[in-house]
Design a protein around this motif. Structure first.
Motif, PDB file in Angstrom:
ATOM      1  N   THR A  92       0.819  -1.208   0.000  1.00  0.00           N
ATOM      2  CA  THR A  92       0.000   0.000   0.000  1.00  0.00           C
ATOM      3  C   THR A  92       0.851   1.257   0.000  1.00  0.00           C
ATOM      4  O   THR A  92       0.336   2.348  -0.156  1.00  0.00           O
ATOM      5  CB  THR A  92      -0.935   0.019   1.221  1.00  0.00           C
ATOM      6  OG1 THR A  92      -0.139  -0.059   2.404  1.00  0.00           O
ATOM      7  CG2 THR A  92      -1.922  -1.140   1.173  1.00  0.00           C
ATOM      8  N   GLU A  93       2.128   1.085   0.230  1.00  0.00           N
ATOM      9  CA  GLU A  93       3.023   2.237   0.214  1.00  0.00           C
ATOM     10  C   GLU A  93       4.391   1.807  -0.294  1.00  0.00           C
ATOM     11  O   GLU A  93       4.739   0.630  -0.237  1.00  0.00           O
ATOM     12  CB  GLU A  93       3.127   2.870   1.596  1.00  0.00           C
ATOM     13  CG  GLU A  93       3.601   1.934   2.684  1.00  0.00           C
ATOM     14  CD  GLU A  93       3.554   2.579   4.049  1.00  0.00           C
ATOM     15  OE1 GLU A  93       4.454   3.399   4.337  1.00  0.00           O
ATOM     16  OE2 GLU A  93       2.647   2.264   4.813  1.00  0.00           O
ATOM     17  N   GLY A  94       5.135   2.780  -0.804  1.00  0.00           N
ATOM     18  CA  GLY A  94       6.466   2.506  -1.324  1.00  0.00           C
ATOM     19  C   GLY A  94       6.554   2.787  -2.805  1.00  0.00           C
ATOM     20  O   GLY A  94       5.630   3.325  -3.409  1.00  0.00           O
ATOM     21  N   GLU A  95       7.693   2.409  -3.386  1.00  0.00           N
ATOM     22  CA  GLU A  95       7.917   2.700  -4.801  1.00  0.00           C
ATOM     23  C   GLU A  95       8.865   1.680  -5.414  1.00  0.00           C
ATOM     24  O   GLU A  95       9.791   1.209  -4.771  1.00  0.00           O
ATOM     25  CB  GLU A  95       8.520   4.099  -4.943  1.00  0.00           C
ATOM     26  CG  GLU A  95       8.765   4.512  -6.373  1.00  0.00           C
ATOM     27  CD  GLU A  95       9.254   5.950  -6.482  1.00  0.00           C
ATOM     28  OE1 GLU A  95       9.596   6.344  -7.609  1.00  0.00           O
ATOM     29  OE2 GLU A  95       9.301   6.670  -5.470  1.00  0.00           O
ATOM     30  N   TRP A  96       8.593   1.348  -6.671  1.00  0.00           N
ATOM     31  CA  TRP A  96       9.517   0.577  -7.488  1.00  0.00           C
ATOM     32  C   TRP A  96       9.375   1.077  -8.907  1.00  0.00           C
ATOM     33  O   TRP A  96       8.413   1.761  -9.234  1.00  0.00           O
ATOM     34  CB  TRP A  96       9.296  -0.927  -7.365  1.00  0.00           C
ATOM     35  CG  TRP A  96       7.993  -1.495  -7.824  1.00  0.00           C
ATOM     36  CD1 TRP A  96       6.771  -1.329  -7.233  1.00  0.00           C
ATOM     37  CD2 TRP A  96       7.765  -2.360  -8.938  1.00  0.00           C
ATOM     38  NE1 TRP A  96       5.810  -2.036  -7.914  1.00  0.00           N
ATOM     39  CE2 TRP A  96       6.390  -2.677  -8.960  1.00  0.00           C
ATOM     40  CE3 TRP A  96       8.592  -2.907  -9.911  1.00  0.00           C
ATOM     41  CZ2 TRP A  96       5.815  -3.507  -9.929  1.00  0.00           C
ATOM     42  CZ3 TRP A  96       8.026  -3.734 -10.873  1.00  0.00           C
ATOM     43  CH2 TRP A  96       6.660  -4.023 -10.874  1.00  0.00           C
ATOM     44  N   SER A  97      10.362   0.802  -9.733  1.00  0.00           N
ATOM     45  CA  SER A  97      10.302   1.305 -11.107  1.00  0.00           C
ATOM     46  C   SER A  97      10.589   0.194 -12.105  1.00  0.00           C
ATOM     47  O   SER A  97      11.228  -0.804 -11.780  1.00  0.00           O
ATOM     48  CB  SER A  97      11.288   2.459 -11.310  1.00  0.00           C
ATOM     49  OG  SER A  97      12.611   1.968 -11.287  1.00  0.00           O
ATOM     50  N   VAL A  98      10.091   0.426 -13.310  1.00  0.00           N
ATOM     51  CA  VAL A  98      10.318  -0.481 -14.436  1.00  0.00           C
ATOM     52  C   VAL A  98      10.912   0.356 -15.560  1.00  0.00           C
ATOM     53  O   VAL A  98      10.382   1.406 -15.912  1.00  0.00           O
ATOM     54  CB  VAL A  98       9.000  -1.134 -14.917  1.00  0.00           C
ATOM     55  CG1 VAL A  98       9.249  -2.021 -16.121  1.00  0.00           C
ATOM     56  CG2 VAL A  98       8.322  -1.898 -13.787  1.00  0.00           C
ATOM     57  N   LEU A  99      12.023  -0.125 -16.104  1.00  0.00           N
ATOM     58  CA  LEU A  99      12.655   0.507 -17.263  1.00  0.00           C
ATOM     59  C   LEU A  99      12.565  -0.469 -18.421  1.00  0.00           C
ATOM     60  O   LEU A  99      13.067  -1.591 -18.333  1.00  0.00           O
ATOM     61  CB  LEU A  99      14.114   0.851 -16.978  1.00  0.00           C
ATOM     62  CG  LEU A  99      14.950   1.285 -18.197  1.00  0.00           C
ATOM     63  CD1 LEU A  99      14.396   2.571 -18.815  1.00  0.00           C
ATOM     64  CD2 LEU A  99      16.411   1.456 -17.797  1.00  0.00           C
ATOM     65  N   LEU A 100      11.909  -0.051 -19.491  1.00  0.00           N
ATOM     66  CA  LEU A 100      11.880  -0.827 -20.732  1.00  0.00           C
ATOM     67  C   LEU A 100      12.933  -0.213 -21.638  1.00  0.00           C
ATOM     68  O   LEU A 100      12.902   0.988 -21.919  1.00  0.00           O
ATOM     69  CB  LEU A 100      10.498  -0.747 -21.381  1.00  0.00           C
ATOM     70  CG  LEU A 100       9.321  -1.170 -20.514  1.00  0.00           C
ATOM     71  CD1 LEU A 100       8.006  -1.029 -21.287  1.00  0.00           C
ATOM     72  CD2 LEU A 100       9.489  -2.580 -20.001  1.00  0.00           C
ATOM     73  N   THR A 101      13.853  -1.040 -22.093  1.00  0.00           N
ATOM     74  CA  THR A 101      14.960  -0.516 -22.887  1.00  0.00           C
ATOM     75  C   THR A 101      15.385  -1.556 -23.917  1.00  0.00           C
ATOM     76  O   THR A 101      14.649  -2.504 -24.190  1.00  0.00           O
ATOM     77  CB  THR A 101      16.116  -0.059 -21.973  1.00  0.00           C
ATOM     78  OG1 THR A 101      17.079   0.656 -22.751  1.00  0.00           O
ATOM     79  CG2 THR A 101      16.763  -1.205 -21.233  1.00  0.00           C
ATOM     80  N   ASP A 102      16.566  -1.395 -24.474  1.00  0.00           N
ATOM     81  CA  ASP A 102      17.024  -2.276 -25.545  1.00  0.00           C
ATOM     82  C   ASP A 102      18.194  -3.145 -25.086  1.00  0.00           C
ATOM     83  O   ASP A 102      18.704  -3.003 -23.973  1.00  0.00           O
ATOM     84  CB  ASP A 102      17.388  -1.468 -26.791  1.00  0.00           C
ATOM     85  CG  ASP A 102      18.365  -0.341 -26.508  1.00  0.00           C
ATOM     86  OD1 ASP A 102      19.240  -0.494 -25.623  1.00  0.00           O
ATOM     87  OD2 ASP A 102      18.257   0.705 -27.154  1.00  0.00           O
ATOM     88  N   ASP A 103      18.598  -4.057 -25.954  1.00  0.00           N
ATOM     89  CA  ASP A 103      19.698  -4.971 -25.640  1.00  0.00           C
ATOM     90  C   ASP A 103      20.984  -4.230 -25.281  1.00  0.00           C
ATOM     91  O   ASP A 103      21.730  -4.662 -24.395  1.00  0.00           O
ATOM     92  CB  ASP A 103      19.997  -5.895 -26.834  1.00  0.00           C
ATOM     93  CG  ASP A 103      18.998  -7.011 -26.996  1.00  0.00           C
ATOM     94  OD1 ASP A 103      18.235  -7.292 -26.048  1.00  0.00           O
ATOM     95  OD2 ASP A 103      18.996  -7.632 -28.077  1.00  0.00           O
ATOM     96  N   GLU A 104      21.255  -3.143 -25.970  1.00  0.00           N
ATOM     97  CA  GLU A 104      22.494  -2.406 -25.732  1.00  0.00           C
ATOM     98  C   GLU A 104      22.599  -1.949 -24.275  1.00  0.00           C
ATOM     99  O   GLU A 104      23.623  -2.151 -23.618  1.00  0.00           O
ATOM    100  CB  GLU A 104      22.569  -1.203 -26.679  1.00  0.00           C
ATOM    101  CG  GLU A 104      23.850  -0.428 -26.573  1.00  0.00           C
ATOM    102  CD  GLU A 104      23.900   0.730 -27.577  1.00  0.00           C
ATOM    103  OE1 GLU A 104      24.652   1.679 -27.289  1.00  0.00           O
ATOM    104  OE2 GLU A 104      23.208   0.681 -28.599  1.00  0.00           O
TER     105      GLU A 104
END
Length: 160
Positions: free
Chosen positions: A43-55
């Motif tokens: 219910t609280e806190g933070e996380w992130s997702v990064l979508l990127t490339d192979d490089e």
């Protein structure tokens, strides 16, 4: 009295992933990442997702793991834990960490699933790592698989 920080998930897209994942798909993926948190009971806190490339994933994999090749997903937990990280009522940390996904690798391995569904599956896998799961032993693998299955069941599109 401590101020509570509501659950927040950031989704960033860089490199060639920008062309691979539409703005509409990005919105859906962010909502699904938030759903992952909710199903887990956060219910609280933070996380992130990064979508990127192979490089970029190759660079990160080389820098942090010493493996000079791409991979589908990397997780950078900000909390060290043996086993699952406690949920909010058990004293959850505010910053869980980052999940980095190569959309190019996801596309190559997606089999019968859509790219979006494969990215969801990888978000779940990475999130489980942030929650303290690993798969180095058979016992750890079984526990992580069970956690992943529970989360995937709440995201029916990940089954497509």
């Amino acid at each position: 009295m401590e101020a509570r920080v509501p659950m927040r998930v950031s989704l960033l897209v860089r490199g060639r992933a920008r062309a691979a994942v539409s703005k509409t798909a990005r919105k859906r993926l962010r909502r699904r990442a938030t759903r992952i948190s909710n199903v887990w009971g956060l219910t609280e806190g933070e996380w992130s997702v990064l979508l990127t490339d192979d490089e970029e994933v190759t660079r990160l994999n080389t820098e942090y793991r010493g493996i000079p090749r791409t991979t589908d997903v990397l997780s950078f937990a900000l909390q060290e834990a043996e086993g699952p990280v406690p949920c909010a009522e058990g004293g959850a940390p505010l910053l869980f960490g980052d999940v980095v996904i190569s959309t190019e690798q996801a596309d190559r391995q997606r089999e019968h699933r859509s790219l979006e569904a494969e990215v969801e599956r990888l978000m779940v896998h990475g999130f489980c790592h942030l929650m303290g799961f690993d798969h180095q032993t058979d016992e750890q693998h079984a526990a992580m698989k069970q956690a992943e299955e529970g989360l995937l069941d709440a995201l029916p599109t990940a089954r497509r």
